[in-house]
Design a protein around this motif. Structure first.
Motif, PDB file in Angstrom:
ATOM      1  N   VAL A  51       0.819  -0.219  13.239  1.00  0.00           N
ATOM      2  CA  VAL A  51      -0.065  -1.375  13.464  1.00  0.00           C
ATOM      3  C   VAL A  51      -0.455  -2.010  12.138  1.00  0.00           C
ATOM      4  CG1 VAL A  51      -2.308  -2.086  14.374  1.00  0.00           C
ATOM      5  CG2 VAL A  51      -0.918  -0.453  15.645  1.00  0.00           C
ATOM      6  N   TRP A  52      -0.777  -1.186  11.147  1.00  0.00           N
ATOM      7  CA  TRP A  52      -1.173  -1.726   9.843  1.00  0.00           C
ATOM      8  C   TRP A  52      -0.006  -2.454   9.179  1.00  0.00           C
ATOM      9  CZ3 TRP A  52      -5.225  -3.167   7.395  1.00  0.00           C
ATOM     10  CH2 TRP A  52      -5.207  -3.338   6.022  1.00  0.00           C
ATOM     11  N   ALA A  53       1.221  -1.922   9.334  1.00  0.00           N
ATOM     12  CA  ALA A  53       2.387  -2.572   8.725  1.00  0.00           C
ATOM     13  C   ALA A  53       2.638  -3.945   9.345  1.00  0.00           C
ATOM     14  CB  ALA A  53       3.620  -1.687   8.891  1.00  0.00           C
ATOM     15  N   ILE A  54       2.346  -4.125  10.616  1.00  0.00           N
ATOM     16  CA  ILE A  54       2.520  -5.433  11.255  1.00  0.00           C
ATOM     17  C   ILE A  54       1.376  -6.362  10.874  1.00  0.00           C
ATOM     18  CG2 ILE A  54       2.703  -6.615  13.483  1.00  0.00           C
ATOM     19  CD1 ILE A  54       5.140  -4.920  12.701  1.00  0.00           C
ATOM     20  N   VAL A  55       0.182  -5.844  10.765  1.00  0.00           N
ATOM     21  CA  VAL A  55      -0.968  -6.693  10.432  1.00  0.00           C
ATOM     22  C   VAL A  55      -0.818  -7.296   9.035  1.00  0.00           C
ATOM     23  CG1 VAL A  55      -3.458  -6.660   9.972  1.00  0.00           C
ATOM     24  CG2 VAL A  55      -2.561  -5.555  12.020  1.00  0.00           C
ATOM     25  N   ILE A  56      -0.342  -6.526   8.063  1.00  0.00           N
ATOM     26  CA  ILE A  56      -0.215  -7.029   6.692  1.00  0.00           C
ATOM     27  C   ILE A  56       1.121  -7.737   6.466  1.00  0.00           C
ATOM     28  CG2 ILE A  56      -1.740  -5.211   5.850  1.00  0.00           C
ATOM     29  CD1 ILE A  56       0.733  -3.747   4.784  1.00  0.00           C
ATOM     30  N   THR A  57       1.924  -7.914   7.532  1.00  0.00           N
ATOM     31  CA  THR A  57       3.219  -8.599   7.452  1.00  0.00           C
ATOM     32  C   THR A  57       4.100  -7.959   6.370  1.00  0.00           C
ATOM     33  OG1 THR A  57       1.972 -10.592   7.985  1.00  0.00           O
ATOM     34  CG2 THR A  57       4.281 -10.894   7.472  1.00  0.00           C
ATOM     35  N   SER A  58       4.381  -6.674   6.576  1.00  0.00           N
ATOM     36  CA  SER A  58       5.174  -5.910   5.614  1.00  0.00           C
ATOM     37  C   SER A  58       6.670  -6.098   5.887  1.00  0.00           C
ATOM     38  CB  SER A  58       4.784  -4.437   5.692  1.00  0.00           C
ATOM     39  OG  SER A  58       5.136  -3.914   6.957  1.00  0.00           O
TER      40      SER A  58
END
Length: 341
Positions: A51-58
């Protein structure tokens, strides 16, 4: 010499289909062991990381876009028709009906409601957790994405995590969770892993989900399966309560059933000697509001009427007691011989 007939494979199958006389005592209820807690914590950390990787647009978002532009359904169009049917194995309605039918038969055969209650608890957790995540993050799917390279979050979508994938993990993983032998648990775990993996990749092939949606769906379904032992005490109490309600309903139904009345001229049943019926005979009282015909008013003849004290007493003729054959009339000699003391 008498020899027993060797059972064939078909005979063993039909013997397996018979209902057991009572609930088997070897039913294994999984416990929340330390190993399972470690797996649950690791899967939860992986869930949060995705979820964090998608939120920060990684880089994971860029990889999603690359897979979408690759368009797998155009690269391998010959398997499109088959995968349209295969993806049904991840839809909640058809899979829930199939699994519920199998677990319902197991519940009937083993005299327990635990398989159906475990399925209901897992589907409830699935709807709550995955549904809340979909609505809270609101990610748009590949068919509705407009900004190339964006994460498409909080735009009113409902595809993150993948519901098809999470449902496939839970519904088919329940079979492995409820397996009664280690051998069956291993094979059913492998089968559920293959089915859920295929369903998730099929949604990516059809272009309905990003690859990260599928990865998060796998993690969401696995979290529910790992957390089920925490629900086992509640499931056991629910099963006991349901059986208590069933027994109370049966007792109430038997108690309120109308008892057929005995015919008027039927002889009364005699109870054996020494029974409570001989000690105390029930008194049958006529109800107060019994329907009696009204007594007709007596007709008084004309002339003077005397009071009760002025009337001449009338002596009844004969004895008032009913005749008894074993009594001896006073003043007669008994036919029974007298024995000297």
């Amino acid at each position: 010499m008498r020899t027993e007939r060797k059972l064939t494979r078909l005979d063993r199958v039909f013997a397996r289909l018979d209902r057991e006389p009572e609930r088997p005592a070897h039913i294994d209820v999984p416990r929340m062991s330390r190993h399972r807690v470690v797996l649950f914590a690791s899967t939860l950390a992986f869930y949060v990381a995705i979820v964090w990787a998608i939120v920060i647009t990684s880089w994971l978002v860029r990889f999603d876009w690359q897979v979408m532009f690759f368009r797998p359904y155009q690269q391998w169009p010959e398997i499109h028709a088959f995968l349209d049917y295969y993806v049904v194995l991840g839809q909640r309605g058809p899979t829930a009906v199939m699994i519920a039918a199998w677990l319902g038969w197991r519940s009937w055969r083993q005299h327990t409601l635990r398989p159906l209650l475990v399925l209901g608890a897992s589907l409830l957790l699935l709807n709550i957790t995955v549904g809340a995540a979909k609505l809270s993050m609101g990610r748009l799917g590949p068919h509705y994405a407009t900004n190339v390279g964006s994460n498409e979050m909080w735009l009113g979508g409902d595809i993150f995590p993948s519901g098809h994938t999470a449902n496939a993990v839970v519904t088919w993983g329940i079979l492995a969770y409820l397996a009664s032998t280690p051998w069956a648990r291993r094979w059913l775990s492998a089968l559920s892993a293959v089915v859920s993996l295929g369903v998730g990749l099929t949604t990516v092939y059809l272009g309905t989900h990003w690859l990260s949606d599928v990865v998060l769906g796998w993690a969401a379904g696995l979290l529910i399966l790992l957390a089920l032992p925490w629900c086992e005490p509640l499931i056991a109490r629910a099963e006991t309560g349901i059986f208590d309600l069933r027994d109370a309903w049966r007792a109430r139904r038997r108690g309120t059933a109308p008892v057929p009345a005995a015919p008027v001229g039927a002889p009364a049943a005699l109870s054996p000697l020494g029974s409570p019926a001989d000690e105390e005979e029930p008194v049958v009282r006529e109800p107060v509001a019994a329907s009696r015909p009204p007594r007709p008013q007596g007709y008084l003849a004309p002339g003077p009427h005397l009071a009760r004290s002025e009337r001449t007493p009338v002596t009844p003729i004969g004895s008032r007691r009913p005749p008894q054959s074993d009594r001896v009339t006073r003043g007669t000699t008994s036919a029974r011989p007298l024995t000297g003391g």
